[in-house]
Design an enzyme around this catalytic site. Structure first.
Site, mmCIF file in Angstrom:
data_model
loop_
_atom_site.group_PDB
_atom_site.id
_atom_site.type_symbol
_atom_site.label_atom_id
_atom_site.label_comp_id
_atom_site.label_asym_id
_atom_site.label_seq_id
_atom_site.Cartn_x
_atom_site.Cartn_y
_atom_site.Cartn_z
ATOM 1 N N GLN A 162 0.824 -1.199 0.000
ATOM 2 C CA GLN A 162 0.000 0.000 0.000
ATOM 3 C C GLN A 162 0.867 1.260 0.000
ATOM 4 O OE1 GLN A 162 -2.017 -1.557 3.636
ATOM 5 N NE2 GLN A 162 -3.899 -0.955 2.617
ATOM 6 N N ASN A 163 2.168 1.092 0.063
ATOM 7 C CA ASN A 163 3.094 2.214 0.185
ATOM 8 C C ASN A 163 3.494 2.759 -1.178
ATOM 9 O OD1 ASN A 163 2.956 1.631 2.903
ATOM 10 N ND2 ASN A 163 4.843 0.440 2.903
ATOM 11 N N HIS A 195 -1.277 1.466 -4.398
ATOM 12 C CA HIS A 195 -1.606 2.893 -4.427
ATOM 13 C C HIS A 195 -0.640 3.699 -5.280
ATOM 14 C CE1 HIS A 195 -3.696 2.121 -0.303
ATOM 15 N NE2 HIS A 195 -4.466 1.796 -1.326
ATOM 16 N N ASN A 215 1.609 -6.355 13.176
ATOM 17 C CA ASN A 215 1.324 -4.917 13.181
ATOM 18 C C ASN A 215 1.195 -4.440 14.616
ATOM 19 O OD1 ASN A 215 0.407 -2.418 11.609
ATOM 20 N ND2 ASN A 215 -1.276 -2.669 13.073
ATOM 21 N N CYS A 229 0.669 12.530 -16.686
ATOM 22 C CA CYS A 229 -0.149 13.611 -17.235
ATOM 23 C C CYS A 229 -1.588 13.127 -17.288
ATOM 24 C CB CYS A 229 0.326 14.004 -18.634
ATOM 25 S SG CYS A 229 -0.765 15.204 -19.440
ATOM 26 N N CYS A 277 2.505 19.541 -18.500
ATOM 27 C CA CYS A 277 3.081 18.469 -19.309
ATOM 28 C C CYS A 277 3.804 19.063 -20.516
ATOM 29 C CB CYS A 277 1.976 17.524 -19.764
ATOM 30 S SG CYS A 277 2.537 16.215 -20.874
#
Length: 323
Positions: free
Chosen positions: A153-154, A171, A296, A179, A230
Site C-alpha cells: 500500500q506504500n 496505491h 502490526n 499527465c 506536461c
C-alpha cells in the site's frame, strides 16, 4: 500505474534501474547497510517480540509454499517515514496537516500549486530513504521462492530499492508522475528539474514529512510557486499515486484478487487495514479459507480474520524467520 514489475512504457524502466542500483549499493556497501539502522521516531511503542511469537510465525511461514504478503506504512516507519494512523506518532496524531483529496487536486489550481510546492520541498529527503531490514528480508524470501507475490500500500518504492521484483504497488508510486490528459508517465526526478527551471528564485524549507513525501508549508511560503505543465500536451501533472477519494484501477484490483486466489497463505505486515483497498483482499483470503497472519503494532480491521496476530515491530521478528 504498474502491476507487474514497473511494466510501464518507456521512462518507467529508468525508475526501476534507479531502484536496482540502490539495491546493489546497499548489498555491496557495509557502510550503507549500517545506515539502514532503523529510525524509531515514527514507530509506535510495542512490547519486545517473544520467542513464542517467533515460533508461531515460523510455523505459519513453514506451512506456506505460495505466500502472499501485503505491506502497509508500518513497515516503512523503521526507515524513518511516518505513517498516518499510528497511535501517538502517526501524522494524524502529531499534525493538523492532512493529505490532499483527489477531487480537490483536479478542480483547484491553487490546491495543485500548494501540493507541488510542498512535494518539491520534500522530495530530496523522501527520495533518499532506504529500505530497512524488513524490506530486505522480504526481498530475500522472494529470491528463495518462498514469497509468491508482494502487494504494498506504500508509495515509497522501498521494496524495489530492497531488490523485490514481484510487486504490485496498490496505491501507485511517488517516484512516477503522470499527465492527466495524454497519460504520459515519467520519473519523479525529472519533475524536480522541471520545477527548478520554472522557479529559479523560489525557496522554502520544512521539516515535517508525510508518508507520501508531502511537507507543511504556509500560504505565504507557497506564494509565487509555478507548477509546470506536461511538456508533451500542456496537461495537468499529478504524481502517479492514489489520492484520498480516488479508486484503485479495476485491472489492478482484479490482478491482486487473482494472486490471493493462487496463494496458500497471506501475511500482513505494518497495516491497520482501515482502508478498504487493502482490507478487501484479506477478507477475500478469509472467505477462501486461506490462513492469515498479521504483524502490526496495534489493532487492525482484520484481527478477527487472522489465525495469528503479533503486535510487534516487523524489524524485530521478520529477520528471525528462517526460510
Amino acid at each position: 500505474m504498474s502491476v507487474l514489475n514497473f511494466t510501464l512504457p518507456n521512462s518507467s524502466s529508468k525508475i526501476l534501474k534507479c531502484c536496482q542500483l540502490c539495491h546493489r549499493q546497499i548489498s555491496n556497501s557495509p557502510k550503507m547497510a549500517a545506515k539502514i539502522a532503523a529510525s524509531t521516531k515514527f514507530v509506535p511503542n510495542s512490547q519486545p517480540v517473544s520467542e513464542q511469537e517467533i515460533y508461531f510465525l515460523q510455523q505459519f511461514i513453514d506451512r506456506s509454499k505460495r505466500l502472499l504478503v501485503l505491506t502497509g506504512a508500518g513497515i516503512s516507519t523503521e526507515s524513518g517515514i511516518p505513517d498516518y494512523r499510528s497511535e501517538g506518532v502517526g501524522l494524524y496524531a502529531t499534525s493538523t496537516n492532512r493529505p490532499v483529496q483527489y477531487v480537490d487536486f483536479l478542480k483547484d489550481a491553487k490546491i495543485r500549486q500548494r501540493y507541488w510546492a510542498r512535494n518539491f520541498v520534500g522530495w530530496p529527503r523522501f527520495s533518499s530513504f532506504l529500505p530497512n531490514e524488513s524490506h530486505l528480508t522480504l526481498s530475500s524470501w522472494e529470491r528463495k521462492r518462498k514469497l509468491s507475490w508482494l502487494v504494498t500500500q506504500n508509495v515509497d518504492a522501498l521494496h524495489y530499492k530492497a531488490g523485490s521484483m514481484q510487486v504490485t504497488e496498490l496505491h501507485g508510486s511517488a517516484h512516477r508522475v503522470e499527465c492527466l490528459s495524454c497519460r504520459k508517465v515519467f520519473p519523479r526526478h525529472e519533475m524536480q528539474e522541471m520545477i527548478k527551471d520554472r522557479n529559479p528564485k523560489w525557496h522554502a524549507e520544512s521539516f515535517e514529512m508525510a508518508p507520501d513525501g508531502d511537507v507543511a508549508l504556509t500560504a505565504e511560503q507557497v506564494q509565487g510557486f509555478q507548477v509546470p505543465a506536461c511538456d508533451s500536451c500542456g496537461g495537468v501533472l499529478k504524481p502517479e499515486i492514489i489520492f484520498f477519494g480516488d479508486n484503485v484501477a479495476r485491472d489492478i484490483v482484479n490482478f491482486v484478487f487473482r494472486k490471493v486466489s493462487e496463494c496458500d497463505a497471506v501475511l500482513v505486515i505494518g497495516s491497520s487495514l482501515e482502508v478498504y483497498s487493502g482490507y478487501r483482499f484479506i477478507n477475500k483470503a478469509h472467505n477462501l479459507c486461506k490462513p492469515v497472519a498479521i504483524v502490526n503494532i496495534g489493532k487492525t480491521r482484520a484481527d478477527n480474520l487472522a489465525q495469528l496476530k503479533i503486535s510487534a515491530k516487523s524489524g524485530d521478528i521478520l529477520p528471525k524467520i528462517q526460510v
